[in-house]
Scaffold this motif. Structure first.
Motif, PDB file in Angstrom:
ATOM      1  N   ASP A 126       0.853  -1.194   0.000  1.00 55.42           N
ATOM      2  CA  ASP A 126       0.000   0.000   0.000  1.00 55.42           C
ATOM      3  C   ASP A 126       0.887   1.240   0.000  1.00 55.42           C
ATOM      4  OD1 ASP A 126      -1.852   1.997   0.306  1.00 55.42           O
ATOM      5  OD2 ASP A 126      -2.387   1.490   2.383  1.00 55.42           O
ATOM      6  N   PRO A 127       1.246   1.794  -1.166  1.00 61.03           N
ATOM      7  CA  PRO A 127       2.153   2.950  -1.221  1.00 61.03           C
ATOM      8  C   PRO A 127       1.682   4.142  -0.402  1.00 61.03           C
ATOM      9  CG  PRO A 127       1.887   1.986  -3.394  1.00 61.03           C
ATOM     10  CD  PRO A 127       0.868   1.313  -2.506  1.00 61.03           C
ATOM     11  N   GLU A 128       0.370   4.303  -0.225  1.00 54.05           N
ATOM     12  CA  GLU A 128      -0.121   5.437   0.563  1.00 54.05           C
ATOM     13  C   GLU A 128       0.209   5.294   2.041  1.00 54.05           C
ATOM     14  OE1 GLU A 128      -4.233   6.070  -0.151  1.00 54.05           O
ATOM     15  OE2 GLU A 128      -3.964   6.617  -2.267  1.00 54.05           O
ATOM     16  N   ALA A 129       0.588   4.104   2.462  1.00 53.79           N
ATOM     17  CA  ALA A 129       0.930   3.889   3.875  1.00 53.79           C
ATOM     18  C   ALA A 129       2.223   4.580   4.264  1.00 53.79           C
ATOM     19  CB  ALA A 129       1.032   2.390   4.161  1.00 53.79           C
ATOM     20  N   PHE A 130       3.045   4.964   3.290  1.00 58.32           N
ATOM     21  CA  PHE A 130       4.345   5.580   3.599  1.00 58.32           C
ATOM     22  C   PHE A 130       4.202   6.799   4.498  1.00 58.32           C
ATOM     23  CE2 PHE A 130       7.611   8.764   2.663  1.00 58.32           C
ATOM     24  CZ  PHE A 130       8.754   8.062   3.030  1.00 58.32           C
ATOM     25  N   PHE A 142      11.220   5.102   5.727  1.00 54.84           N
ATOM     26  CA  PHE A 142      10.276   5.664   6.689  1.00 54.84           C
ATOM     27  C   PHE A 142      10.059   7.134   6.358  1.00 54.84           C
ATOM     28  CE2 PHE A 142      12.067   2.094   8.938  1.00 54.84           C
ATOM     29  CZ  PHE A 142      11.011   1.578   9.671  1.00 54.84           C
ATOM     30  N   ARG A 143       8.841   7.613   6.626  1.00 55.36           N
ATOM     31  CA  ARG A 143       8.591   9.045   6.457  1.00 55.36           C
ATOM     32  C   ARG A 143       9.375   9.843   7.484  1.00 55.36           C
ATOM     33  NH1 ARG A 143       9.046  13.234   5.767  1.00 55.36           N
ATOM     34  NH2 ARG A 143       7.645  14.952   5.232  1.00 55.36           N
ATOM     35  N   GLU A 144       9.489   9.335   8.712  1.00 61.07           N
ATOM     36  CA  GLU A 144      10.199  10.041   9.781  1.00 61.07           C
ATOM     37  C   GLU A 144      11.049   9.057  10.562  1.00 61.07           C
ATOM     38  OE1 GLU A 144       6.849  13.476  10.773  1.00 61.07           O
ATOM     39  OE2 GLU A 144       6.694  11.487  11.682  1.00 61.07           O
ATOM     40  N   ASN A 202      21.957  -0.196  -0.587  1.00 59.81           N
ATOM     41  CA  ASN A 202      21.221   1.011  -0.946  1.00 59.81           C
ATOM     42  C   ASN A 202      20.168   0.682  -1.996  1.00 59.81           C
ATOM     43  OD1 ASN A 202      22.491   3.066   0.664  1.00 59.81           O
ATOM     44  ND2 ASN A 202      24.306   2.843  -0.627  1.00 59.81           N
ATOM     45  N   GLU A 203      18.918   0.944  -1.637  1.00 60.82           N
ATOM     46  CA  GLU A 203      17.800   0.754  -2.553  1.00 60.82           C
ATOM     47  C   GLU A 203      16.855   1.947  -2.417  1.00 60.82           C
ATOM     48  OE1 GLU A 203      15.945  -3.154  -2.356  1.00 60.82           O
ATOM     49  OE2 GLU A 203      17.711  -3.920  -1.312  1.00 60.82           O
ATOM     50  N   PRO A 204      17.260   3.125  -2.935  1.00 57.64           N
ATOM     51  CA  PRO A 204      16.441   4.336  -2.753  1.00 57.64           C
ATOM     52  C   PRO A 204      15.022   4.149  -3.283  1.00 57.64           C
ATOM     53  CG  PRO A 204      18.612   4.899  -3.584  1.00 57.64           C
ATOM     54  CD  PRO A 204      18.501   3.411  -3.672  1.00 57.64           C
ATOM     55  N   SER A 205      14.065   4.562  -2.455  1.00 53.43           N
ATOM     56  CA  SER A 205      12.652   4.415  -2.826  1.00 53.43           C
ATOM     57  C   SER A 205      12.138   5.624  -3.589  1.00 53.43           C
ATOM     58  CB  SER A 205      11.801   4.229  -1.561  1.00 53.43           C
ATOM     59  OG  SER A 205      11.783   5.424  -0.795  1.00 53.43           O
ATOM     60  N   GLY A 206      12.890   6.720  -3.564  1.00 50.03           N
ATOM     61  CA  GLY A 206      12.412   7.953  -4.173  1.00 50.03           C
ATOM     62  C   GLY A 206      11.547   8.780  -3.252  1.00 50.03           C
ATOM     63  N   MET A 207      11.287   8.280  -2.055  1.00 49.93           N
ATOM     64  CA  MET A 207      10.462   9.005  -1.088  1.00 49.93           C
ATOM     65  C   MET A 207      11.353   9.844  -0.165  1.00 49.93           C
ATOM     66  SD  MET A 207       7.606   7.921  -2.150  1.00 49.93           S
ATOM     67  CE  MET A 207       6.376   8.390  -0.940  1.00 49.93           C
ATOM     68  N   SER A 208      10.759  10.863   0.436  1.00 54.14           N
ATOM     69  CA  SER A 208      11.498  11.786   1.296  1.00 54.14           C
ATOM     70  C   SER A 208      11.377  11.378   2.758  1.00 54.14           C
ATOM     71  CB  SER A 208      10.959  13.206   1.123  1.00 54.14           C
ATOM     72  OG  SER A 208      11.581  14.097   2.012  1.00 54.14           O
ATOM     73  N   THR A 209      12.521  11.342   3.454  1.00 54.87           N
ATOM     74  CA  THR A 209      12.563  10.968   4.870  1.00 54.87           C
ATOM     75  C   THR A 209      13.106  12.123   5.699  1.00 54.87           C
ATOM     76  OG1 THR A 209      12.876   8.606   4.440  1.00 54.87           O
ATOM     77  CG2 THR A 209      13.628   9.423   6.574  1.00 54.87           C
ATOM     78  N   ASP A 210      12.388  12.505   6.749  1.00 57.56           N
ATOM     79  CA  ASP A 210      12.915  13.423   7.761  1.00 57.56           C
ATOM     80  C   ASP A 210      13.593  12.585   8.832  1.00 57.56           C
ATOM     81  OD1 ASP A 210      11.988  15.795   6.607  1.00 57.56           O
ATOM     82  OD2 ASP A 210      10.019  15.581   7.541  1.00 57.56           O
TER      83      ASP A 210
END
Length: 363
Positions: free
Chosen positions: A94-98, A150-152, A176-184
């Motif tokens: 579920d990509p929206e779960a990120f 993780f988002r955070e 390293n497997e970058p997801s393209g998502m942004s992590t704080d």
């Protein structure tokens, strides 16, 4: 800004507290601090992390030898890998779960600053003066920023950052497997590079100064004007509590918009007066918004959320109260409402002050 209102099944945590170092000096507070942080994590009113999502990395008792002592680097790395695999599978399904993912890492024990930078590393239990086995916390935070699992990610480290001859911090062994998502990803150290983290004995056992202030902040003492607990408000509160004994170090600094905790529940707080008080009391939050309350007696009971408040009162004598003529003796005091109700607020003179240390210990 991310906020949550209930227990989140995509929040995870790793908790490590090491007191026993066969080849180094033992500590007294690290495991207790880790247990206290665990309690905050699983409390539905605060961290709200499902207990099944918290990995407490096993730590050995003092009877263990250097050959069998725990935890080692491998144990901590395996714990991180486990939560990474779990959240990767959830987000793949579920990509929206990120947007709901979060990782807490809390460590307490001996610590160093490797000579290749200004980071900070937890020494694992099998470290010796010649073998500096460790986990470099800032490099793990950087890995998460790069790979976006993780988002955070919030890392709290109650350990020293003394200079060492370890030539470089070990890098995470994960691919390293970058997801393209942004992590704080934020790392909060108990002290600056080269500094010591201080612990002390108290009635409930040894406690780290940083962990104690951090948990007070997370349980409500760091609520800001918007009624949120952010990393910026936590850093400010912890700094007030630690004073000049040690200086906490948060990286990166621009974290004001990150809401770390649920809004704490309101509780009844009693303002107790040393003698009967007749008049009115005004209670102000940090943004100077306030409410007015008539008082006729020895106390005032209010329902407030934890945070910093200022109270002002104008006293009347009993006779003047009946005639409506105010006395010329105004009362004024200020202080924080404690995270748990039922105790009088501290006076302004006590704000941010720690109790006298008895036998301070450095990690």
């Amino acid at each position: 800004m991310t906020t949550f209102t209930k227990q989140n099944d995509l929040h995870f945590a790793i908790v490590v507290g090491i007191d026993h170092y066969p080849a180094l000096a033992d500590l007294k507070s690290a495991r207790h601090d880790a247990a206290q942080f665990y309690d905050w994590l699983v409390d539905p009113a605060f961290g709200a992390v499902p207990p099944a999502n918290v990995i407490t990395v096993q730590a050995s008792d003092p009877v263990m030898s250097i050959d069998s002592v725990l935890p080692t680097q491998k144990q901590i790395i395996n714990a991180m890998h486990h939560v990474q695999c779990t959240v990767r599978q959830a987000v793949t399904t579920d990509p929206e779960a990120f947007s709901r993912t979060r990782l807490y890492v809390f460590v307490a024990g001996h610590g160093i600053t490797p000579s290749d930078g200004a980071g900070g590393a937890l020494l694992t239990a099998d470290a010796t003066p010649q073998l500096g086995y460790h986990v470099d916390l800032r490099k793990y935070a950087r890995w998460h920023r790069k790979n976006g699992l993780f988002r955070e990610v919030f890392v709290f480290a109650d350990c020293c950052r003394v200079a060492s001859n370890v030539p470089y911090g070990f890098v995470p062994p994960f691919t390293n497997e970058p997801s393209g998502m942004s992590t704080d990803a934020v790392v909060a150290y108990a002290t600056t590079a080269g500094g010591s983290s201080i612990a002390q004995m108290s009635g409930s056992g040894a406690r780290g100064h940083f962990t104690r202030a951090l948990l007070e902040a997370l349980r409500g003492a760091a609520v800001n004007e918007s009624n949120d607990i952010t990393l910026a408000s936590i850093e400010n509160y912890v700094g007030l509590c630690l004073g000049q004994d040690q200086v906490a170090d948060f990286h990166p600094k621009k974290t004001a918009s990150v809401v770390l905790s649920l809004r704490p529940p309101a509780r009844e707080v009693r303002f107790v007066f040393p003698r009967p008080f007749y008049g009115v009391v005004q209670v102000f939050r940090g943004d100077d918004t306030g409410t007015t309350h008539p008082v006729a007696g020895n106390h005032l009971a209010l329902t407030l959320r934890p945070g910093l408040y200022r109270r002002e009162g104008r006293r009347r004598t009993p006779a003047a109260d009946r005639t409506g003529r105010a006395s010329s003796r105004p009362g004024r005091a200020s202080g924080p409402v404690p995270p748990h109700g039922g105790q009088p607020a501290r006076s302004a003179g006590q704000q941010g002050r720690r109790e006298p240390r008895s036998g301070p210990r450095k990690r």
